[in-house]
Design a protein around this motif. Structure first.
Motif, short mmCIF file in Angstrom:
data_model
loop_
_atom_site.label_atom_id
_atom_site.label_comp_id
_atom_site.label_asym_id
_atom_site.label_seq_id
_atom_site.Cartn_x
_atom_site.Cartn_y
_atom_site.Cartn_z
N GLU A 51 0.79 -1.23 0.00
CA GLU A 51 0.00 0.00 0.00
C GLU A 51 0.83 1.28 0.00
N SER A 52 2.14 1.19 0.11
CA SER A 52 2.95 2.40 -0.03
C SER A 52 2.83 2.98 -1.43
N VAL A 53 2.39 2.16 -2.40
CA VAL A 53 2.21 2.64 -3.78
C VAL A 53 1.11 3.71 -3.83
N LEU A 54 0.20 3.68 -2.90
CA LEU A 54 -0.89 4.66 -2.90
C LEU A 54 -0.35 6.07 -2.69
N GLN A 55 0.51 6.23 -1.70
CA GLN A 55 1.08 7.54 -1.42
C GLN A 55 2.02 7.97 -2.53
N ILE A 56 2.81 7.02 -3.03
CA ILE A 56 3.76 7.33 -4.11
C ILE A 56 3.01 7.76 -5.36
N GLY A 57 1.99 6.99 -5.75
CA GLY A 57 1.22 7.33 -6.94
C GLY A 57 0.49 8.65 -6.80
N ALA A 58 -0.12 8.89 -5.63
CA ALA A 58 -0.82 10.16 -5.41
C ALA A 58 0.13 11.34 -5.51
N GLU A 59 1.34 11.17 -4.98
CA GLU A 59 2.31 12.27 -5.02
C GLU A 59 2.81 12.51 -6.44
N ILE A 60 3.01 11.44 -7.21
CA ILE A 60 3.45 11.62 -8.60
C ILE A 60 2.38 12.34 -9.41
N PHE A 61 1.13 11.95 -9.23
CA PHE A 61 0.05 12.64 -9.94
C PHE A 61 -0.06 14.09 -9.47
N PHE A 62 0.12 14.33 -8.18
CA PHE A 62 0.06 15.70 -7.67
C PHE A 62 1.19 16.54 -8.27
N GLN A 63 2.38 15.98 -8.36
CA GLN A 63 3.50 16.72 -8.96
C GLN A 63 3.24 16.95 -10.45
N THR A 64 2.57 16.01 -11.11
CA THR A 64 2.20 16.21 -12.52
C THR A 64 1.23 17.37 -12.65
N MET A 65 0.28 17.45 -11.74
CA MET A 65 -0.64 18.60 -11.73
C MET A 65 0.12 19.91 -11.54
N ARG A 66 1.09 19.90 -10.66
CA ARG A 66 1.88 21.11 -10.40
C ARG A 66 2.61 21.55 -11.66
N ILE A 67 3.26 20.60 -12.31
CA ILE A 67 4.02 20.93 -13.51
C ILE A 67 3.12 21.50 -14.60
#
Length: 405
Positions: A374-390
């Motif tokens: 389940e650590s993939v949940l936080q990792i995936g959410a953060e990658i998508f969030f950083q994509t939104m930022r970019i």
């Protein structure tokens, strides 16, 4: 991981885990995701994100609107489950007999909602340029949900400029990601062949026209199509998975029925395989005196990542997991109906490592014992969030993203 530390907020991590397990316990099959859609829309409402549903289709679209003009960036999460009986002995195992989230769609929904929560809880919408669309898509497993959403104009009003997706991968350890450069998933088409001969007694084959012999020759000959018509460096597969004929050992039957799949990594290879199949069948008629009826059922097209959109995902991933944990993935002969979105807009899909650190707990997608770290949940959410930022906070004009050689 070599990237910056992830959120240490235990409440957010618990929220992600609880949400994923809630989805996992109540899986629904393609086009039947009514409760799942209701749960997603309930969370969007709690986050203050407007959403749209459809009178004739499950799934929903959330829209985060920025304060100033800019691009519209979309993210896709599939929401359906598989017709499979779960065998995991966990407190959150499926409560619906014969239905299971064995392909990680429970995680995909959670990851996208987690990224949206990061955006909304951070109070960043006043700084947002453009819009962020959240597409919760039904029926990925049946290969038509993306097409159905496109037909309902989810890429319009406002018009989507780029679209991203992620898929958990048990082939990679948690904390690692895989990115395709170019083709990622193969096209997947289905064919049916009905071979019509002439029935006879098994002791007098000369009085009949044997569709079993003709069909057997077809199964063997079709293997040469890939081996002798497609470059070794290009991907192509023809598989006959169904061959039905006859009712008794001593009767030459009237007909034979075959069914299979055609897969390719380029549209050129796809068209070549389809054409050669038809030519083989015409030759079969002349060689064996049978009549062949051929039914071709188009499926999902080739999914190729757009280069510029891929660079954005690479940069977002580098910020989260570090450059050393980003891998270039080899193309898969599996299919993914995100390809329909990729045909319409620049698109890229990311593979999110989810394998358990315990070898005996590692099972593949579509396994009744599939589960995730389940650590993939936080990792995936953060990658998508950083994509939104970019895309919608920092701006991508002149973007020089992280590149792997």
């Amino acid at each position: 991981m070599n990237g910056p530390p992830l959120s240490a907020d235990p409440a957010f991590n618990t929220w992600l885990s609880d949400l994923r397990q809630t989805f996992h316990m109540d899986p629904e099959l393609s086009y039947q995701e009514y409760r799942t859609t209701g749960k997603v829309t309930s969370i969007l409402k709690d986050l203050g994100i407007p959403f749209t549903t459809f009178p004739d289709l499950t799934g929903t679209v959330g829209l985060i609107q920025g304060a100033s003009p800019g691009p519209t960036t979309a993210f896709r999460a599939d929401i359906d489950a598989l017709p499979l009986q779960e065998e995991n002995d966990v407190p959150y195992r499926s409560r619906n007999s014969g239905v299971m989230h064995a392909c990680g769609h429970d995680a995909h929904m959670t990851i996208m909602l987690g990224a949206a929560k990061r955006m909304m809880d951070g109070g960043l919408t006043p700084k947002l340029s453009g819009n962020i669309k959240l597409l919760f898509q039904p029926a990925e497993e049946r290969g038509a949900g993306a097409k159905a959403m496109i037909e309902r104009r989810v890429l319009e009003d406002p018009k989507v400029d780029r679209i991203f997706a992620g898929h958990v991968s048990p082939d990679l350890p948690a904390g690692h990601v895989g990115i395709f450069k170019g083709p990622g998933y193969a096209s997947a088409d289905r064919f049916e062949v009905r071979i019509i001969g002439k029935g006879a007694h098994g002791a007098k084959p000369e009085e009949g026209i044997d569709p079993v012999v003709a069909g057997s020759y077809f199964v063997t000959a079709v293997q040469s199509v890939v081996g002798r018509n497609i470059k070794a460096s290009e991907g192509g597969v023809i598989t006959v998975g169904k061959f039905i004929s006859g009712t008794a050992a001593n009767i030459i039957p009237e007909t034979a029925f075959l069914e299979g799949t055609i897969r390719a990594l380029t549209e050129n290879v796809r068209s070549t395989l389809i054409r050669r199949m038809e030519e083989l069948l015409r030759g079969l008629e002349k060689s064996f005196g049978v009549s062949c009826k051929y039914f071709f059922h188009p499926g999902t097209p080739v999914l190729a990542n757009d280069p510029d959109t891929t660079e954005i995902l690479m940069e977002a991933s580098r910020r989260v997991v570090g450059a050393g944990n980003i891998h270039i993935s080899t193309p898969s002969m599996g299919s993914e109906d995100f390809s329909f979105f990729a045909m319409e807009r620049p698109a890229a899909i990311l593979r999110l490592g989810c394998a358990s650190s315990t070898p005996e707990k590692r099972f593949g997608l579509h396994s009744p014992r599939f589960n995730i770290d389940e650590s993939v949940l936080q990792i995936g959410a953060e990658i998508f969030f950083q994509t939104m930022r970019i895309c919608n906070l920092e701006g991508i004009e002149g973007f020089q993203g992280f590149r792997l050689s």
